[in-house]
Design a protein around this motif. Structure first.
Motif, short mmCIF file in Angstrom:
data_model
loop_
_atom_site.label_atom_id
_atom_site.label_comp_id
_atom_site.label_asym_id
_atom_site.label_seq_id
_atom_site.Cartn_x
_atom_site.Cartn_y
_atom_site.Cartn_z
N GLU A 85 18.55 12.97 76.89
CA GLU A 85 18.15 13.12 78.30
C GLU A 85 17.01 14.13 78.47
OE1 GLU A 85 21.58 13.69 80.81
OE2 GLU A 85 22.35 11.69 80.37
N TRP A 86 16.02 14.01 77.57
CA TRP A 86 14.82 14.82 77.76
C TRP A 86 14.13 14.37 79.04
CZ3 TRP A 86 12.39 19.09 76.70
CH2 TRP A 86 11.03 19.21 77.02
N LYS A 87 13.83 15.35 79.89
CA LYS A 87 13.13 15.06 81.14
C LYS A 87 11.88 15.92 81.20
CE LYS A 87 13.27 15.57 86.13
NZ LYS A 87 13.84 16.36 87.24
N PRO A 88 10.70 15.33 81.06
CA PRO A 88 9.47 16.11 81.21
C PRO A 88 9.29 16.47 82.69
CG PRO A 88 8.93 13.80 80.99
CD PRO A 88 10.43 13.90 80.78
N GLY A 89 8.41 17.36 82.96
CA GLY A 89 8.19 17.76 84.35
C GLY A 89 7.71 19.19 84.49
N GLY A 90 7.87 19.97 83.41
CA GLY A 90 7.32 21.31 83.41
C GLY A 90 8.20 22.36 84.05
N TYR A 91 7.62 23.56 84.13
CA TYR A 91 8.21 24.71 84.81
C TYR A 91 7.21 25.19 85.85
CZ TYR A 91 12.53 26.34 82.50
OH TYR A 91 13.82 26.51 82.07
N CYS A 92 7.71 25.56 87.01
CA CYS A 92 6.85 26.08 88.06
C CYS A 92 7.42 27.40 88.58
CB CYS A 92 6.75 25.06 89.20
SG CYS A 92 5.59 25.57 90.50
N GLU A 228 26.40 33.06 86.14
CA GLU A 228 27.03 31.89 86.75
C GLU A 228 26.00 30.79 87.02
OE1 GLU A 228 30.54 32.77 89.42
OE2 GLU A 228 29.45 34.66 89.57
N ALA A 229 26.51 29.57 87.01
CA ALA A 229 25.66 28.40 87.23
C ALA A 229 26.47 27.36 87.99
CB ALA A 229 25.17 27.85 85.90
N GLY A 230 25.77 26.33 88.45
CA GLY A 230 26.45 25.27 89.18
C GLY A 230 25.65 23.99 89.17
N ILE A 231 26.28 22.92 89.65
CA ILE A 231 25.63 21.61 89.67
C ILE A 231 26.08 20.85 90.91
CG2 ILE A 231 27.42 20.43 88.32
CD1 ILE A 231 25.08 18.98 86.85
N SER A 232 25.16 20.08 91.48
CA SER A 232 25.43 19.34 92.70
C SER A 232 25.80 17.89 92.41
CB SER A 232 24.19 19.36 93.61
OG SER A 232 23.21 18.45 93.12
N ALA A 233 26.20 17.18 93.45
CA ALA A 233 26.28 15.73 93.38
C ALA A 233 24.86 15.17 93.27
CB ALA A 233 26.98 15.18 94.62
N PRO A 234 24.70 13.96 92.74
CA PRO A 234 23.35 13.39 92.62
C PRO A 234 22.70 13.16 93.99
CG PRO A 234 24.92 12.18 91.27
CD PRO A 234 25.72 13.09 92.16
N ILE A 235 21.42 13.39 94.05
CA ILE A 235 20.62 13.05 95.23
C ILE A 235 19.39 12.28 94.77
CG2 ILE A 235 21.43 15.04 96.58
CD1 ILE A 235 18.78 16.44 95.96
N GLU A 236 18.67 11.72 95.71
CA GLU A 236 17.46 10.96 95.37
C GLU A 236 16.49 11.84 94.57
OE1 GLU A 236 15.27 7.43 95.37
OE2 GLU A 236 17.25 7.79 96.24
N PRO A 237 16.02 11.36 93.42
CA PRO A 237 15.09 12.16 92.62
C PRO A 237 13.84 12.54 93.42
CG PRO A 237 15.88 10.30 91.35
CD PRO A 237 16.35 10.08 92.75
N PHE A 238 13.51 13.83 93.41
CA PHE A 238 12.30 14.28 94.10
C PHE A 238 11.64 15.46 93.40
CE2 PHE A 238 15.05 17.62 95.54
CZ PHE A 238 14.24 18.67 95.95
N LEU A 239 12.35 16.08 92.45
CA LEU A 239 11.88 17.34 91.88
C LEU A 239 11.63 17.16 90.38
CD1 LEU A 239 11.37 20.34 92.62
CD2 LEU A 239 13.76 20.78 92.02
N ALA A 240 10.37 17.22 89.96
CA ALA A 240 10.05 17.04 88.54
C ALA A 240 10.28 18.30 87.71
CB ALA A 240 8.61 16.55 88.40
N PRO A 241 9.75 19.46 88.12
CA PRO A 241 9.86 20.63 87.25
C PRO A 241 11.13 21.43 87.49
CG PRO A 241 8.48 21.17 89.11
CD PRO A 241 8.88 19.73 89.29
N LEU A 242 11.37 22.36 86.59
CA LEU A 242 12.36 23.40 86.82
C LEU A 242 11.65 24.54 87.54
CD1 LEU A 242 14.94 23.68 84.02
CD2 LEU A 242 14.98 25.27 85.90
N ILE A 243 12.31 25.10 88.54
CA ILE A 243 11.69 26.11 89.41
C ILE A 243 12.29 27.48 89.13
CG2 ILE A 243 11.15 26.71 91.80
CD1 ILE A 243 10.23 23.89 90.85
#
Length: 390
Positions: A85-92, A228-243
């Motif tokens: 599950e490699w996802k390109p998109g960068g860091y911002c 600590e960390a967390g995860i949401s339910a899936p939503i429509e993809p809109f965000l490419a990078p990690l922020i």
């Protein structure tokens, strides 16, 4: 107790560093044994990571290892047919503060000199990169498009699978209780189930690294603290990078926080607490989600309706200066330390494994000597603190 078996290399720890190290070593044809006290690969801090993989660092060592890790992760599916599950998109890094802007801009020439693809981007570009970001006070930010994300659950399976295919042997539910010696040379390990000899030992024990110091006869300056960390339910993809938002939280309980959207559309997030939780306590605090939710909504207002599925805690194995130790052990032969990843084991692990393998097979690091020197054992771990106090 098992009879003494002989290996080329014994790797102590099968997490985000030990597992890819075993993979690289076995690819070189070495007879490798991996020992971990847990039940399977990646069951320590590895599985608690949120999956960010970046070469966007401020020292040549981490930049170099990060670039190697990205190369390995990003091509894994093509080479082995296993989807990690490699996802390109960068860091911002969006910026709202003048001092942070000056700091990040000042780093750019240095980062680029070590091969990092990173630039300062305008406010309008940030708005395109992060749809829905709060524009009030936004000054621009840095963007490194070749960084990405990977599954911290699938990656350990992938490394173990290929390690085993190349002949590596994995022993789980087995604890190292001592080291074999011949003078100043480590010649193997003793566990609660057997004795094993080897030409080399690699210590990659994550948050447990300091426990091995008394067995080896020197201190290993690694102290875990929990995040600590967390995860949401899936939503429509809109965000490419990690922020990454470097501003201190207005509630006074956090420093930076960071999040991204994974391949399944889930938002995965974490923050660095202002007052560290030293130790290995994995209990989540009731204040984490309200504090983090406030920060996320302030940055991207449409997150206000986000449904959170679960939260958890994991440990950052910290050195005093926040830089890993990747070096031959002081005063001993036959053992390499690959410890103190400071919460960046997943993103650095494949590069660390490549580097350690070269240290064993070629007697020199894979990355440049200058970059590798960042990780030496005999550095002054408190140099920055001393300079601050001058």
């Amino acid at each position: 107790m098992a009879k003494n078996k002989i290996y080329d290399v014994i790797v102590v720890g099968c997490g985000s560093v030990g597992n890819p190290t075993a993979y690289h070593l076995s690819k070189q044809g070495l007879k490798v044994l991996v020992i971990d006290k847990r039940s399977s690969a990646g069951q320590g801090e590895n599985k608690t990571a949120i999956g960010g993989v970046r070469a966007t660092h401020s020292d040549p060592g981490k930049i170099s290892l990060g670039l190697e890790s990205i190369r390995i992760f990003s091509t894994w599916k093509d080479r082995y047919g296993f989807d990690i599950e490699w996802k390109p998109g960068g860091y911002c890094f969006p910026v709202y503060d003048e001092n942070i802007e000056n700091t990040l801009k000042g780093l750019l020439p240095y980062q680029k000199s070590y091969g990092l693809n990173i630039n300062w981007v305008s406010v309008d570009e940030i708005k395109e990169i992060i749809p829905g970001i709060n524009p009030d006070g936004l000054r621009g930010g840095t963007y490194s498009p070749e960084d990405g994300q990977v599954s911290s659950i699938l990656a350990p399976i992938a490394f173990q699978r290929e390690g085993e295919r190349c002949g590596a042997e994995y022993h789980f539910n087995e604890r190292v209780i001592g080291y074999l010696r011949d003078g100043d040379r480590i010649t193997g390990v003793k566990t609660d189930k057997g004795i094993y000899s080897s030409s080399w030992v690699v210590l990659a024990a994550g948050s447990d690294a300091a426990e091995h110091g008394p067995m080896l006869g020197f201190d290993i300056p690694v102290t875990p603290d929990s995040h600590e960390a967390g995860i949401s339910a899936p939503i429509e993809p809109f965000l490419a990078p990690l922020i990454v938002d470097l501003r201190p939280g207005p509630e006074g309980k956090t420093t930076n926080f960071y999040f991204g959207q994974n391949k399944e559309g889930q938002i995965i997030f974490c923050y660095t607490p202002k007052d560290l939780f030293v130790g290995t306590n994995r209990e989540s605090l009731s204040e984490f989600l309200p504090v983090l939710a406030g920060r996320m909504i302030a940055l991207i207002p449409k997150f206000k309706n986000l449904l959170i599925r679960r939260i958890w805690r994991g440990c950052y194995p910290m050195t005093p200066d926040g830089v890993p130790i990747i070096d031959y052990a002081p005063g001993l032969k036959g053992i390499i330390l690959a410890v103190g990843m400071c919460g960046q084991g997943l993103m650095l692990g494949p590069g660390v494994g490549l580097n350690v393998t070269s240290m064993i097979t070629s007697n020199q690091p894979y990355i440049s000597e200058e970059a590798h020197d960042c990780f030496c054992c005999d550095r002054d771990f408190y140099k920055a603190e001393k300079e601050t106090l001058k």
